[in-house]
Scaffold this motif. Structure first.
Motif, mmCIF file in Angstrom:
data_model
loop_
_atom_site.group_PDB
_atom_site.id
_atom_site.type_symbol
_atom_site.label_atom_id
_atom_site.label_comp_id
_atom_site.label_asym_id
_atom_site.label_seq_id
_atom_site.Cartn_x
_atom_site.Cartn_y
_atom_site.Cartn_z
ATOM 1 N N MET A 66 0.843 -1.196 0.000
ATOM 2 C CA MET A 66 0.000 0.000 0.000
ATOM 3 C C MET A 66 0.879 1.248 0.000
ATOM 4 O O MET A 66 1.812 1.357 0.786
ATOM 5 N N SER A 67 0.578 2.179 -0.889
ATOM 6 C CA SER A 67 1.336 3.420 -0.968
ATOM 7 C C SER A 67 1.004 4.320 0.219
ATOM 8 O O SER A 67 -0.143 4.400 0.655
ATOM 9 N N THR A 68 2.010 4.999 0.721
ATOM 10 C CA THR A 68 1.818 5.919 1.836
ATOM 11 C C THR A 68 2.433 7.276 1.520
ATOM 12 O O THR A 68 3.232 7.410 0.586
ATOM 13 N N TYR A 69 2.044 8.267 2.310
ATOM 14 C CA TYR A 69 2.643 9.595 2.201
ATOM 15 C C TYR A 69 2.782 10.161 3.605
ATOM 16 O O TYR A 69 2.110 9.713 4.536
ATOM 17 N N ARG A 70 3.664 11.146 3.754
ATOM 18 C CA ARG A 70 3.936 11.713 5.063
ATOM 19 C C ARG A 70 3.153 13.017 5.264
ATOM 20 O O ARG A 70 2.954 13.778 4.330
ATOM 21 N N VAL A 71 2.737 13.230 6.508
ATOM 22 C CA VAL A 71 2.107 14.495 6.892
ATOM 23 C C VAL A 71 2.749 14.973 8.187
ATOM 24 O O VAL A 71 3.256 14.169 8.981
ATOM 25 N N ALA A 72 2.728 16.293 8.382
ATOM 26 C CA ALA A 72 3.105 16.879 9.677
ATOM 27 C C ALA A 72 1.801 17.248 10.368
ATOM 28 O O ALA A 72 1.071 18.127 9.903
ATOM 29 N N GLN A 73 1.485 16.556 11.449
ATOM 30 C CA GLN A 73 0.197 16.748 12.101
ATOM 31 C C GLN A 73 0.358 17.151 13.560
ATOM 32 O O GLN A 73 1.380 16.887 14.187
ATOM 33 N N VAL A 74 -0.677 17.812 14.058
ATOM 34 C CA VAL A 74 -0.783 18.134 15.477
ATOM 35 C C VAL A 74 -1.799 17.155 16.073
ATOM 36 O O VAL A 74 -2.972 17.190 15.692
ATOM 37 N N PRO A 75 -1.390 16.264 16.981
ATOM 38 C CA PRO A 75 -2.311 15.247 17.480
ATOM 39 C C PRO A 75 -3.404 15.781 18.394
ATOM 40 O O PRO A 75 -4.476 15.184 18.498
ATOM 41 N N ALA A 76 -3.142 16.899 19.065
ATOM 42 C CA ALA A 76 -4.125 17.465 19.995
ATOM 43 C C ALA A 76 -3.922 18.968 20.081
ATOM 44 O O ALA A 76 -2.889 19.496 19.647
ATOM 45 N N THR A 77 -4.881 19.652 20.662
ATOM 46 C CA THR A 77 -4.853 21.116 20.745
ATOM 47 C C THR A 77 -3.543 21.638 21.326
ATOM 48 O O THR A 77 -3.137 21.236 22.421
ATOM 49 N N SER A 86 -0.499 21.063 20.726
ATOM 50 C CA SER A 86 0.664 20.180 20.874
ATOM 51 C C SER A 86 1.682 20.422 19.764
ATOM 52 O O SER A 86 1.428 21.199 18.830
ATOM 53 N N ARG A 87 2.831 19.763 19.861
ATOM 54 C CA ARG A 87 3.886 19.921 18.864
ATOM 55 C C ARG A 87 3.592 19.049 17.661
ATOM 56 O O ARG A 87 2.823 18.092 17.721
ATOM 57 N N PHE A 88 4.239 19.380 16.550
ATOM 58 C CA PHE A 88 4.029 18.621 15.319
ATOM 59 C C PHE A 88 4.780 17.297 15.360
ATOM 60 O O PHE A 88 5.859 17.185 15.938
ATOM 61 N N GLU A 89 4.183 16.304 14.718
ATOM 62 C CA GLU A 89 4.813 15.003 14.549
ATOM 63 C C GLU A 89 4.656 14.585 13.093
ATOM 64 O O GLU A 89 3.705 14.973 12.413
ATOM 65 N N ILE A 90 5.609 13.811 12.600
ATOM 66 C CA ILE A 90 5.562 13.291 11.232
ATOM 67 C C ILE A 90 5.011 11.869 11.274
ATOM 68 O O ILE A 90 5.533 11.017 11.993
ATOM 69 N N VAL A 91 3.938 11.632 10.533
ATOM 70 C CA VAL A 91 3.331 10.300 10.467
ATOM 71 C C VAL A 91 3.085 9.939 9.014
ATOM 72 O O VAL A 91 3.055 10.804 8.126
ATOM 73 N N GLU A 92 2.903 8.652 8.779
ATOM 74 C CA GLU A 92 2.583 8.165 7.437
ATOM 75 C C GLU A 92 1.126 7.743 7.375
ATOM 76 O O GLU A 92 0.594 7.185 8.337
ATOM 77 N N ARG A 93 0.501 8.020 6.233
ATOM 78 C CA ARG A 93 -0.878 7.639 6.008
ATOM 79 C C ARG A 93 -0.999 6.964 4.649
ATOM 80 O O ARG A 93 -0.147 7.153 3.768
ATOM 81 N N ALA A 94 -2.074 6.223 4.469
ATOM 82 C CA ALA A 94 -2.349 5.624 3.173
ATOM 83 C C ALA A 94 -2.731 6.722 2.186
ATOM 84 O O ALA A 94 -3.465 7.654 2.523
ATOM 85 N N VAL A 95 -2.218 6.631 0.964
ATOM 86 C CA VAL A 95 -2.519 7.630 -0.062
ATOM 87 C C VAL A 95 -3.997 7.547 -0.442
ATOM 88 O O VAL A 95 -4.478 6.495 -0.857
ATOM 89 N N PRO A 96 -4.749 8.638 -0.309
ATOM 90 C CA PRO A 96 -6.180 8.608 -0.630
ATOM 91 C C PRO A 96 -6.427 8.844 -2.119
ATOM 92 O O PRO A 96 -5.583 9.398 -2.828
ATOM 93 N N GLN A 97 -7.589 8.438 -2.580
ATOM 94 C CA GLN A 97 -8.010 8.695 -3.959
ATOM 95 C C GLN A 97 -9.010 9.849 -3.960
ATOM 96 O O GLN A 97 -9.893 9.912 -3.108
ATOM 97 N N GLY A 134 -1.745 21.474 3.669
ATOM 98 C CA GLY A 134 -0.557 21.225 2.867
ATOM 99 C C GLY A 134 0.721 20.914 3.604
ATOM 100 O O GLY A 134 1.774 20.813 2.975
ATOM 101 N N TYR A 135 0.678 20.757 4.945
ATOM 102 C CA TYR A 135 1.877 20.283 5.640
ATOM 103 C C TYR A 135 1.968 18.779 5.382
ATOM 104 O O TYR A 135 1.865 17.953 6.284
ATOM 105 N N ALA A 136 2.167 18.420 4.153
ATOM 106 C CA ALA A 136 2.051 17.018 3.749
ATOM 107 C C ALA A 136 2.675 16.841 2.374
ATOM 108 O O ALA A 136 2.968 17.802 1.664
ATOM 109 N N GLU A 137 2.869 15.573 2.014
ATOM 110 C CA GLU A 137 3.377 15.271 0.679
ATOM 111 C C GLU A 137 2.264 15.206 -0.351
ATOM 112 O O GLU A 137 2.511 15.247 -1.552
ATOM 113 N N SER A 138 1.007 15.123 0.112
ATOM 114 C CA SER A 138 -0.142 15.039 -0.783
ATOM 115 C C SER A 138 -1.335 15.688 -0.116
ATOM 116 O O SER A 138 -1.436 15.697 1.115
#
Length: 341
Positions: free
Chosen positions: A1-12, A14-25, A123-127
């Protein structure tokens, strides 16, 4: 499964973390954009800190997006868009097409405006998946790192000026020469206005001149700001980019008769303006909310034609938290831009 990286804030807050997600259509009416660059706007603070209604976590901010179309949703083939097209998405991330403003053709003030990073992952993401009506074409003369900030900071100042009452030759003042204002001064000069830059401290005068300003006013000087503007003949328009209600208020008496205060800098404190200040000189105060995808496209074209570029600091996506913190500290000059390359 293809993935892409995002920089996300998990909670109000909080600091940013880099996670991978499945590429959406992309679904009908949408496209998937491979993000090449995304600017970090101070407005992102309101999302990260859950200050706007409807913010959901984990949160992926970012509404200054530049990239390439990599997939078209159903129904988007044959509409003049194709895979590989360079596109930008700004604060205007799509509209509902059904509310009264949309039915009147005023899409920018849509009751259900879809701001990236608020209505959908930004757009803090690869896609990113975006509505097709949010796309603006990027001209060949602009890099992704230049185009991204112009999709928000650029269109806000460019469109704020071109929709104002000022005409070529009029005295136009830009309050603040930071992330918005350093672009506003360039646009004002390129549009043929007699341009006044206003900022704190005498040391910024040379920088203002480099941006194209014909006059510089130090707002910390002994002469009141309004008096300094009136000494130049009074401003037909003041473009208030500084997020400081006191500073914005101080410009009102510097307007000429029928002068216009165009507010684009966001401060939650109220403006201290009396009715008499407006009535006696026939002055107006107007808030200006960025611009549609077509406005973004016009901004990009004008910027390419006149050599107008944002001042940026470019960092990779995996340093999103450091870049965001630098923006918060006020140390960025003037736009932090994330890249995925």
């Amino acid at each position: 499964m293809s993935t892409y990286r995002v920089a996300q804030v998990p909670a109000t807050g909080s600091r940013f973390e880099i996670v991978e997600r499945a590429v959406p259509q992309p679904g009908p009416g949408h496209v998937r954009v491979a993000v090449d660059a995304c600017g970090i706007c101070h407005s992102d603070v309101y999302f990260v800190n859950d200050a706007f209604p409807g913010v959901r976590f984990p949160l992926v901010p970012g509404h200054e997006i530049a990239g390439r179309i990599e997939a078209l949703g159903e129904g988007e083939q044959g509409h003049g868009r194709q895979v590989g097209d360079r596109v930008a998405v700004g604060w205007f991330g799509g509209s509902c097409h059904h509310c009264t403003p949309c039915r009147q053709g005023d899409f920018m003030v849509c009751d259900n405006l879809k701001v990236p990073g608020w209505a959908y992952d930004g757009g803090y993401a690869e896609s990113v998946i975006a509505p097709a009506d949010a796309l603006a074409r990027i001209p060949d003369g602009l890099t992704a790192t230049d185009a991204a900030p112009l999709a928000c900071a650029g269109v806000t100042t460019y469109n704020g000026l071109r929709c104002s009452s000022a005409r070529s030759g009029d005295l136009v003042a830009v309050l603040g020469i930071g992330g918005l204002g350093h672009l506003g001064v360039q646009y004002a000069a390129a549009m043929g206005f007699e341009t006044v830059a206003i900022a704190r401290g005498a040391a910024k005068a040379d920088f203002a001149q480099q941006l194209g300003a014909h006059h510089y006013i130090d707002s910390t000087a002994d002469t009141p700001l309004a008096d300094a503007l009136q000494a130049l003949g009074g401003a037909k328009v003041v473009l208030a980019t500084a997020a400081n209600s006191d500073a914005i208020t101080a410009t009102v008496d510097g307007l000429s008769h029928r002068g216009e205060l165009v507010v684009v800098g966001v401060d939650l404190a109220p403006l201290g303006i009396s009715p008499a200040q407006l009535i006696m000189g026939g002055r107006t105060v107007r808030g200006h909310p960025s611009g549609t995808a077509q406005d973004v496209q016009d901004t990009l074209a004008f910027s390419a034609l006149h050599g107008i570029r944002p001042m940026t600091e470019v960092v990779p996506l995996d340093q999103a938290d450091d870049a965001y913190q630098k923006m918060l500290s006020g140390a960025a000059r003037f736009r932090m831009v994330l890249t995925t390359g």
